[in-house]
Motif scaffolding. Sequence first.
Motif, PDB file in Angstrom:
ATOM      1  N   GLU A  12      27.445  71.896  48.940  1.00 31.02           N
ATOM      2  CA  GLU A  12      27.683  73.285  48.547  1.00 31.02           C
ATOM      3  C   GLU A  12      28.851  73.400  47.572  1.00 31.02           C
ATOM      4  O   GLU A  12      28.811  74.171  46.619  1.00 31.02           O
ATOM      5  CB  GLU A  12      27.960  74.150  49.788  1.00 31.02           C
ATOM      6  N   GLY A  13      29.915  72.621  47.843  1.00 28.62           N
ATOM      7  CA  GLY A  13      31.075  72.655  46.958  1.00 28.62           C
ATOM      8  C   GLY A  13      30.748  72.125  45.579  1.00 28.62           C
ATOM      9  O   GLY A  13      31.205  72.668  44.565  1.00 28.62           O
ATOM     10  N   ARG A  14      29.935  71.066  45.518  1.00 28.79           N
ATOM     11  CA  ARG A  14      29.522  70.525  44.227  1.00 28.79           C
ATOM     12  C   ARG A  14      28.685  71.542  43.467  1.00 28.79           C
ATOM     13  O   ARG A  14      28.902  71.747  42.258  1.00 28.79           O
ATOM     14  CB  ARG A  14      28.728  69.241  44.441  1.00 28.79           C
ATOM     15  N   ALA A  15      27.756  72.188  44.154  1.00 32.03           N
ATOM     16  CA  ALA A  15      26.906  73.184  43.493  1.00 32.03           C
ATOM     17  C   ALA A  15      27.739  74.354  42.972  1.00 32.03           C
ATOM     18  O   ALA A  15      27.533  74.844  41.858  1.00 32.03           O
ATOM     19  CB  ALA A  15      25.839  73.685  44.462  1.00 32.03           C
ATOM     20  N   LEU A  16      28.702  74.812  43.774  1.00 29.26           N
ATOM     21  CA  LEU A  16      29.569  75.910  43.353  1.00 29.26           C
ATOM     22  C   LEU A  16      30.358  75.535  42.108  1.00 29.26           C
ATOM     23  O   LEU A  16      30.499  76.342  41.178  1.00 29.26           O
ATOM     24  CB  LEU A  16      30.522  76.276  44.486  1.00 29.26           C
ATOM     25  N   ALA A  17      30.861  74.301  42.060  1.00 30.58           N
ATOM     26  CA  ALA A  17      31.650  73.857  40.910  1.00 30.58           C
ATOM     27  C   ALA A  17      30.804  73.844  39.648  1.00 30.58           C
ATOM     28  O   ALA A  17      31.222  74.336  38.596  1.00 30.58           O
ATOM     29  CB  ALA A  17      32.233  72.472  41.181  1.00 30.58           C
ATOM     30  N   TYR A  18      29.598  73.302  39.718  1.00 27.93           N
ATOM     31  CA  TYR A  18      28.763  73.186  38.527  1.00 27.93           C
ATOM     32  C   TYR A  18      28.262  74.548  38.056  1.00 27.93           C
ATOM     33  O   TYR A  18      28.231  74.823  36.858  1.00 27.93           O
ATOM     34  CB  TYR A  18      27.585  72.251  38.795  1.00 27.93           C
ATOM     35  N   VAL A  19      27.891  75.397  38.998  1.00 27.50           N
ATOM     36  CA  VAL A  19      27.447  76.743  38.614  1.00 27.50           C
ATOM     37  C   VAL A  19      28.588  77.503  37.943  1.00 27.50           C
ATOM     38  O   VAL A  19      28.387  78.202  36.940  1.00 27.50           O
ATOM     39  CB  VAL A  19      26.925  77.516  39.846  1.00 27.50           C
ATOM     40  N   SER A  20      29.791  77.357  38.461  1.00 28.52           N
ATOM     41  CA  SER A  20      30.949  78.048  37.885  1.00 28.52           C
ATOM     42  C   SER A  20      31.244  77.552  36.479  1.00 28.52           C
ATOM     43  O   SER A  20      31.529  78.340  35.570  1.00 28.52           O
ATOM     44  CB  SER A  20      32.177  77.855  38.782  1.00 28.52           C
ATOM     45  N   LEU A  21      31.183  76.230  36.275  1.00 30.94           N
ATOM     46  CA  LEU A  21      31.419  75.681  34.943  1.00 30.94           C
ATOM     47  C   LEU A  21      30.363  76.151  33.951  1.00 30.94           C
ATOM     48  O   LEU A  21      30.678  76.500  32.812  1.00 30.94           O
ATOM     49  CB  LEU A  21      31.430  74.152  35.004  1.00 30.94           C
ATOM     50  N   VAL A  22      29.112  76.170  34.391  1.00 34.08           N
ATOM     51  CA  VAL A  22      28.035  76.635  33.510  1.00 34.08           C
ATOM     52  C   VAL A  22      28.233  78.106  33.147  1.00 34.08           C
ATOM     53  O   VAL A  22      28.089  78.501  31.987  1.00 34.08           O
ATOM     54  CB  VAL A  22      26.660  76.421  34.177  1.00 34.08           C
ATOM     55  N   LEU A  23      28.591  78.931  34.124  1.00 35.66           N
ATOM     56  CA  LEU A  23      28.806  80.356  33.854  1.00 35.66           C
ATOM     57  C   LEU A  23      29.969  80.571  32.891  1.00 35.66           C
ATOM     58  O   LEU A  23      29.888  81.405  31.978  1.00 35.66           O
ATOM     59  CB  LEU A  23      29.062  81.105  35.161  1.00 35.66           C
ATOM     60  N   MET A  24      31.062  79.830  33.068  1.00 36.02           N
ATOM     61  CA  MET A  24      32.192  79.962  32.149  1.00 36.02           C
ATOM     62  C   MET A  24      31.799  79.560  30.733  1.00 36.02           C
ATOM     63  O   MET A  24      32.186  80.219  29.754  1.00 36.02           O
ATOM     64  CB  MET A  24      33.375  79.127  32.637  1.00 36.02           C
ATOM     65  N   ALA A  25      31.012  78.502  30.622  1.00 39.10           N
ATOM     66  CA  ALA A  25      30.558  78.067  29.300  1.00 39.10           C
ATOM     67  C   ALA A  25      29.655  79.116  28.659  1.00 39.10           C
ATOM     68  O   ALA A  25      29.799  79.443  27.471  1.00 39.10           O
ATOM     69  CB  ALA A  25      29.817  76.731  29.419  1.00 39.10           C
ATOM     70  N   LEU A  26      28.735  79.682  29.434  1.00 34.40           N
ATOM     71  CA  LEU A  26      27.806  80.673  28.899  1.00 34.40           C
ATOM     72  C   LEU A  26      28.527  81.946  28.468  1.00 34.40           C
ATOM     73  O   LEU A  26      28.222  82.528  27.416  1.00 34.40           O
ATOM     74  CB  LEU A  26      26.734  81.003  29.941  1.00 34.40           C
ATOM     75  N   LEU A  27      29.475  82.385  29.275  1.00 34.78           N
ATOM     76  CA  LEU A  27      30.232  83.590  28.922  1.00 34.78           C
ATOM     77  C   LEU A  27      31.052  83.361  27.655  1.00 34.78           C
ATOM     78  O   LEU A  27      31.142  84.252  26.799  1.00 34.78           O
ATOM     79  CB  LEU A  27      31.145  83.993  30.082  1.00 34.78           C
TER      80      LEU A  27
END
Length: 345
Positions: free
Chosen positions: A20-35
């Motif tokens: 879960e922690g790994r998934a949260l980290a990757y989703v957060s990085l992707v969202l920051m990049a997209l924004l």
Amino acid sequence: MAKEAPLAGWAGARPPASLEGRALAYVSLVLMALLSIFFGALRSVSCARGKNASDTPKTITSREAICIPIIASCTLLGHYLAFKIFFQEYIQLLLSMYYCVLGILELSHTISPMIHKFFLANSSNKQDQLLFTQGSGETRKEMVNYKFDTKDLVCLVINSAVGVWYLLRKHWIANNLFGLAFSLNTLELFHLNDVSTGCILLNSLLIYDVFWVFGTNVMVTVAKSSEVPIKLVFPQDLLEKDLEANNFAMLGLGDIIIPGIFIALFLRFDISLKKNMHTYFYTSFVAYIFGLGLTIFIMHIFEHGQSALLYLVLACVGFPLLVAVAKGEVAEMFSYRDTTPMEVP
């Protein structure tokens, strides 16, 4: 500027605390990049029209597109050798001071429109001026001529507090604030004026990234050793350790900025078509998501840091080109020059 930073690929510092922690980290990085890419592209349109930007855009030429990987390689190798030859603590301190000052200025430029629009709209618009000159009389030359007002000073004070926080704690949130500011401002101020130059830039940096990630350990070593904001990071053990987490996944700013400049070009191209549809922008945006997702997948298959640009370039160039072929607009795409007045969508 952020373009001077080494372009690091994906890497994981240590095995994550949980799935879960790994998934949260990757989703957060992707969202920051997209924004960063989405709002950076919008700001590039305003910048092209001379609005919401204090500087005119810097157009990247085809010759510069070829030279950028060479400059980036020298910068990356310089960082690597500095860490190997000199005391790492001193190098980290010098780099931290440099990027802290740069980050404060970049962050001030980023949030200044919000400060002006929302918080201090009713304050005085009286401006002060900081002027340095050289010589006297007719031979006098202006060296520095900076105009500012109360809003600018408030903005600088706020961001200086972030800078102090970063220097004292090297906290990942402060790092990301500076990293996002670098990305947004670079996408706003650095423009490609045609698709051909964009293809040259992306493909030359693809070769650069593949070589330094897979051919040597230089890229991964610099990305892991450096504590300066040349990457976005997010803790994989956030769920266990809260804000004091220290097991980070990371994404280099170059993997945001380089494809982002190309995607911003497609937004301006869409606007120039005057069809009220942003087909190429959304296609390249989806392509970026696909490329980043594929990077994560491949990274976990091989359990090794990956060259994100390897997948991002293929997707961001290939997807819009397929759409252009389907719509019969290939010639129009490659003949476009970024000179047409436009309006923000």
